[in-house]
Scaffold this active site. Sequence first.
Site, PDB file in Angstrom:
ATOM      1  N   GLU A  89       3.040  -4.965  23.228  1.00  0.00           N
ATOM      2  CA  GLU A  89       3.682  -3.659  23.210  1.00  0.00           C
ATOM      3  C   GLU A  89       3.352  -2.928  24.488  1.00  0.00           C
ATOM      4  OE1 GLU A  89       3.128  -0.685  19.948  1.00  0.00           O
ATOM      5  OE2 GLU A  89       4.176  -2.272  18.848  1.00  0.00           O
ATOM      6  N   HIS A 115       7.965   1.919  18.713  1.00  0.00           N
ATOM      7  CA  HIS A 115       6.777   2.300  17.934  1.00  0.00           C
ATOM      8  C   HIS A 115       6.789   3.807  17.649  1.00  0.00           C
ATOM      9  CE1 HIS A 115       2.351   1.098  16.958  1.00  0.00           C
ATOM     10  NE2 HIS A 115       2.790   2.054  16.148  1.00  0.00           N
ATOM     11  N   THR A 164       7.708  -2.351  10.724  1.00  0.00           N
ATOM     12  CA  THR A 164       7.217  -1.057  11.225  1.00  0.00           C
ATOM     13  C   THR A 164       5.692  -1.039  11.168  1.00  0.00           C
ATOM     14  OG1 THR A 164       7.447  -0.143   8.997  1.00  0.00           O
ATOM     15  CG2 THR A 164       9.250   0.305  10.544  1.00  0.00           C
ATOM     16  N   GLY A 217       0.848  -1.188   0.000  1.00  0.00           N
ATOM     17  CA  GLY A 217       0.000   0.000   0.000  1.00  0.00           C
ATOM     18  C   GLY A 217       0.884   1.239   0.000  1.00  0.00           C
ATOM     19  N   ARG A 218       0.357   2.297   0.560  1.00  0.00           N
ATOM     20  CA  ARG A 218       1.088   3.576   0.520  1.00  0.00           C
ATOM     21  C   ARG A 218       2.489   3.467   1.112  1.00  0.00           C
ATOM     22  NH1 ARG A 218      -3.955   4.888   2.430  1.00  0.00           N
ATOM     23  NH2 ARG A 218      -5.175   6.438   1.305  1.00  0.00           N
ATOM     24  N   ILE A 219       2.587   2.863   2.311  1.00  0.00           N
ATOM     25  CA  ILE A 219       3.893   2.863   2.995  1.00  0.00           C
ATOM     26  C   ILE A 219       4.855   1.895   2.302  1.00  0.00           C
ATOM     27  CG2 ILE A 219       5.089   2.506   5.193  1.00  0.00           C
ATOM     28  CD1 ILE A 219       2.456   3.325   6.624  1.00  0.00           C
ATOM     29  N   ARG A 264       2.766  -3.832  12.448  1.00  0.00           N
ATOM     30  CA  ARG A 264       2.203  -4.241  13.734  1.00  0.00           C
ATOM     31  C   ARG A 264       2.952  -5.470  14.210  1.00  0.00           C
ATOM     32  NH1 ARG A 264       0.459   0.146  13.949  1.00  0.00           N
ATOM     33  NH2 ARG A 264      -1.699   0.834  14.220  1.00  0.00           N
TER      34      ARG A 264
END
Length: 322
Positions: free
Chosen positions: A262, A281, A231, A155-157, A233
Amino acid sequence: MPRVFVTRKIPAAGLLRLQDAAAVTVWPGEMPPPAEVLRAQIAGCSGLLSLVTDRVDDALLDAAGSQLRVVSQMAVGVDNIDLDACTARGIPVGHTPGVLTETTADLAWALLLAAARRVVAGERFVRSGNWKTFDPTFMLGLDVHGATLGCVGFGRIGQAVARRAHGFGMRVLYAQHRAVAARAAQHVPLATLLRESDFITLHTPLNPQTRHMIGAPQFDLMKRSAVLINTARGAIVDPQALYAALHAGQIAHAALDVTDPEPILMDSPLLQLDNLTITPHVGSATLQTRDRMAVLAAENLLAALAGARMPHCANPQVYGTV
Ligand code: DGY
């Protein structure tokens, strides 16, 4: 004015927008409000501005009451929110895609370079007084230029990370269910990507299909020299299988900005490993991006309170448009 609860201090740019149009209560704690406190605080509110650390589920929505009109999350990922429960109640859920794409890709790239060139180990070595001389065989890392990058999720990232890879002359593979029109990136099955990539970077949302999608069978396919970067989840990776793969040298290194749970527990065996690089995070943590995220979260929330369609809705079916 409608009442809005904000679950943590957020950048002023977003808060001021909210305060123009709503009676805003901000949770002042450094830690997120405990679930029972959040349930008490949300009672009677029309809007909730949440973070990835808040669980938004039926119990919380029940506690809020039927006047709750919007949940707006200051994050792109919404795996902490029961979207179906919100949709069933006609509550749109806002999120913040787009504004954090490049910043998160920057961190993925920083982790990739740090892992490949042993930046953190080098820093520790120098500070602990061990640097005695130049050594031709010491602290040898991995070339990034010319290597193969595998993006799991494109996707975008994922695409933003691929653009950085092109600047380093890398071959780029990606795996996801649908192909996209992308410059110089090859759509391949996940198994091919895992076998052929030198650097594997994760960019899928967390959902039942992607939970632990990188586990023992996937590590079995990777090169011994592979570096895994996460980066996205933490729960996309099975932490026990990751430990086993790193400990056995089945892969060379992992660089994580996210973990499961987390924060990572301080007695996690992962923290004993030298071939792990870890950050807390902070993928979207720049001044500019956190401002943009806060503003977008406020805009989503205010649009919904005004009865308008929000700019970025994670459950658009709530508008009857699947
Ligand atoms: C997100 O946006 O989902 C990040 O994980 C938090 O910024």
